[in-house]
Scaffold this motif. Structure first.
Motif, PDB file in Angstrom:
ATOM      1  N   SER A 169       1.730   2.693  -9.169  1.00 34.35           N
ATOM      2  CA  SER A 169      -0.098   2.685  -8.631  1.00 34.35           C
ATOM      3  C   SER A 169      -0.021   2.129  -9.100  1.00 34.35           C
ATOM      4  O   SER A 169      -1.186   0.877  -8.607  1.00 34.35           O
ATOM      5  CB  SER A 169       0.144   3.781  -8.074  1.00 34.35           C
ATOM      6  OG  SER A 169       0.142   4.744  -9.420  1.00 34.35           O
ATOM      7  N   PHE A 170      -0.381   1.819 -10.786  1.00 33.69           N
ATOM      8  CA  PHE A 170      -1.224   0.901 -11.242  1.00 33.69           C
ATOM      9  C   PHE A 170      -0.497  -0.780 -11.628  1.00 33.69           C
ATOM     10  O   PHE A 170      -1.301  -1.339 -11.643  1.00 33.69           O
ATOM     11  CB  PHE A 170      -1.270   1.083 -12.727  1.00 33.69           C
ATOM     12  CG  PHE A 170      -2.427   2.173 -12.855  1.00 33.69           C
ATOM     13  CD1 PHE A 170      -3.376   2.452 -12.499  1.00 33.69           C
ATOM     14  CD2 PHE A 170      -1.952   3.438 -13.293  1.00 33.69           C
ATOM     15  CE1 PHE A 170      -3.916   3.956 -12.687  1.00 33.69           C
ATOM     16  CE2 PHE A 170      -2.649   4.573 -13.518  1.00 33.69           C
ATOM     17  CZ  PHE A 170      -3.907   4.927 -12.422  1.00 33.69           C
ATOM     18  N   TRP A 194       0.851   7.281  -6.248  1.00 38.23           N
ATOM     19  CA  TRP A 194      -0.233   8.158  -6.778  1.00 38.23           C
ATOM     20  C   TRP A 194       0.114   9.797  -6.537  1.00 38.23           C
ATOM     21  O   TRP A 194      -0.383  10.698  -7.398  1.00 38.23           O
ATOM     22  CB  TRP A 194      -1.509   8.202  -5.455  1.00 38.23           C
ATOM     23  CG  TRP A 194      -2.291   7.116  -5.966  1.00 38.23           C
ATOM     24  CD1 TRP A 194      -2.195   6.161  -5.459  1.00 38.23           C
ATOM     25  CD2 TRP A 194      -3.366   6.930  -7.196  1.00 38.23           C
ATOM     26  NE1 TRP A 194      -3.800   5.032  -6.194  1.00 38.23           N
ATOM     27  CE2 TRP A 194      -3.716   5.590  -7.180  1.00 38.23           C
ATOM     28  CE3 TRP A 194      -3.486   8.266  -8.067  1.00 38.23           C
ATOM     29  CZ2 TRP A 194      -5.072   5.304  -8.265  1.00 38.23           C
ATOM     30  CZ3 TRP A 194      -4.455   7.819  -9.031  1.00 38.23           C
ATOM     31  CH2 TRP A 194      -5.157   6.316  -9.189  1.00 38.23           C
ATOM     32  N   LEU A 247      -3.302  -6.645  -7.636  1.00 38.28           N
ATOM     33  CA  LEU A 247      -4.877  -6.331  -6.731  1.00 38.28           C
ATOM     34  C   LEU A 247      -5.736  -6.979  -6.993  1.00 38.28           C
ATOM     35  O   LEU A 247      -6.453  -8.280  -6.966  1.00 38.28           O
ATOM     36  CB  LEU A 247      -4.966  -5.420  -5.627  1.00 38.28           C
ATOM     37  CG  LEU A 247      -5.479  -5.537  -4.890  1.00 38.28           C
ATOM     38  CD1 LEU A 247      -5.465  -6.536  -3.347  1.00 38.28           C
ATOM     39  CD2 LEU A 247      -5.906  -3.880  -4.210  1.00 38.28           C
ATOM     40  N   SER A 253       0.853  -1.177  -0.214  1.00 34.06           N
ATOM     41  CA  SER A 253       0.004   0.481  -0.154  1.00 34.06           C
ATOM     42  C   SER A 253       0.808   0.861   0.129  1.00 34.06           C
ATOM     43  O   SER A 253       0.419   2.295  -0.631  1.00 34.06           O
ATOM     44  CB  SER A 253      -1.144  -0.236   0.975  1.00 34.06           C
ATOM     45  OG  SER A 253      -0.064   0.391   2.403  1.00 34.06           O
ATOM     46  N   VAL A 285       1.410   2.253  -3.449  1.00 38.02           N
ATOM     47  CA  VAL A 285       0.679   2.398  -4.277  1.00 38.02           C
ATOM     48  C   VAL A 285       0.389   4.039  -3.942  1.00 38.02           C
ATOM     49  O   VAL A 285       0.280   4.602  -4.971  1.00 38.02           O
ATOM     50  CB  VAL A 285      -0.806   1.723  -3.408  1.00 38.02           C
ATOM     51  CG1 VAL A 285      -1.993   2.222  -4.382  1.00 38.02           C
ATOM     52  CG2 VAL A 285      -0.505   0.119  -4.355  1.00 38.02           C
ATOM     53  N   ALA A 313      -1.716  -2.180  -8.436  1.00 34.76           N
ATOM     54  CA  ALA A 313      -3.222  -2.362  -8.032  1.00 34.76           C
ATOM     55  C   ALA A 313      -4.205  -2.843  -9.481  1.00 34.76           C
ATOM     56  O   ALA A 313      -4.722  -4.438  -8.333  1.00 34.76           O
ATOM     57  CB  ALA A 313      -3.503  -0.882  -8.825  1.00 34.76           C
TER      58      ALA A 313
END
Lengths: 59, 250
Positions: free
Chosen positions: B225-226, A12, B232, A5, A8, B229
């Motif tokens: 990030s992607f 972002w 996931l 996390s 991530v 993601a």
């Protein structure tokens, strides 16, 4: 899961900063426009009154 | 108690003698006031313009067309970026060179006069010059263009600021008349317009640097990030599929 996390969130954050930079970099700025009408009387040969200063004319 | 004495003949004569000059003086004042009233001129439908028409009738040689001078420039430029300042000397299609004057709805049309055409006797050039300090200008010298009847002339300068700040400059347009028969050329400054340009940066970054950093950051951020993601969501999708599969078997 915690490391995942964090990655991530960092992604972002980078995306957000990059978008701000890109928007600023490509944002089209406003251009000014000024129009002026030129009459034929302004496009004639310069007369003596315009060329020679007053002091010289009346010397 | 004071007694009122009857007026004698002499006294009556003196009183009447004093009344006559007073009446005369009063009548004189009235006459003076009457002649001093301001006469308001009545408004007629036609009005004459004595000063305008003779001046048009005796005009020297000139360019027989109306033109528009259109200046365009950027209000703001990013540091390191270049932008254009353009000056167009266009022919005004609505230009009317017949001498006319219009006063409060009443139109007065003058005689059509002969105005000598400067194009016939002279070579006419338009010279544009941008005068601004602190900016990189291309071309740096004056731009000279031949002016022909009914043709638009355009000038453009590319400017690039190297530092943030406010820059103020002047855009000049000169007309140069060179007699076809030979002789010295004559110059006329047609306009000198002031322009203000603001050069900006973002936290010290120039426009180019901001775009490159933004592009690299966007790719890096997308990968960070992607990718997880997507992984996931992929795992979640697999779980859902498995559950559906097991429920169907059961």
């Amino acid at each position: 899961m915690k490391r995942f996390s964090m990655r991530v969130w960092l992604g972002w954050f980078l995306l957000l900063i990059s978008l701000v930079l890109l928007i600023w970099g490509f944002f089209p700025y406003k251009r000014e426009r000024r129009e002026m009408r030129i009459l034929p009387q302004e496009m004639q040969l310069p007369s003596m009154n315009e060329v020679v200063p007053n002091a010289l004319r009346f010397a | 108690m004071p007694s009122v004495l009857p007026e004698t003949a002499t006294q009556r004569f003196i009183r009447k003698a004093l009344q006559i000059p007073f009446l005369l003086f009063l009548s004189l004042i009235l006459v003076a006031c009457a002649s001093a009233t301001i006469e308001v001129p009545t408004r007629s439908n036609t009005q004459t313009v004595p000063s305008l028409l003779p001046s048009l009738a005796t005009q020297p040689a000139q360019i027989p067309e109306q033109r528009m001078l259109i200046l365009e420039w950027p209000q703001t430029i990013r540091v390191g970026d270049s932008d254009l300042i353009s000056l167009a000397f266009e022919v005004n299609p609505k230009g009317n060179i017949t001498p006319m004057a219009s006063i409060e709805g009443n139109q007065v049309q003058g005689e059509t006069v002969f105005i000598a055409n400067l194009y016939e006797t002279h070579y006419v050039f338009a010279e544009g010059h941008l005068d601004i300090s602190g900016l990189e200008i291309k071309p740096n010298s004056d731009i000279l263009e031949s002016l022909q009847m009914g043709k638009t002339v355009k000038f453009a300068w590319s400017v690039r600021p190297q530092q943030a700040g406010n820059y103020r400059g002047l855009v000049w347009l000169h007309l140069i008349f060179k007699p076809k028969s030979g002789g010295a050329e004559e110059r006329r400054a047609l306009s000198a317009q002031r322009i203000d340009i603001r050069a900006v940066n973002l936290l010290g970054l120039s426009g180019n640097a901001a775009r490159w950093i933004g592009a690299i950051g966007f790719l890096l951020g997308s990968w960070l990030s992607f990718n997880p993601a997507a992984a996931l969501f992929g795992k979640l999708w697999e779980r859902i599929q498995k559950r559906r599969h097991t429920s169907k078997e059961g």
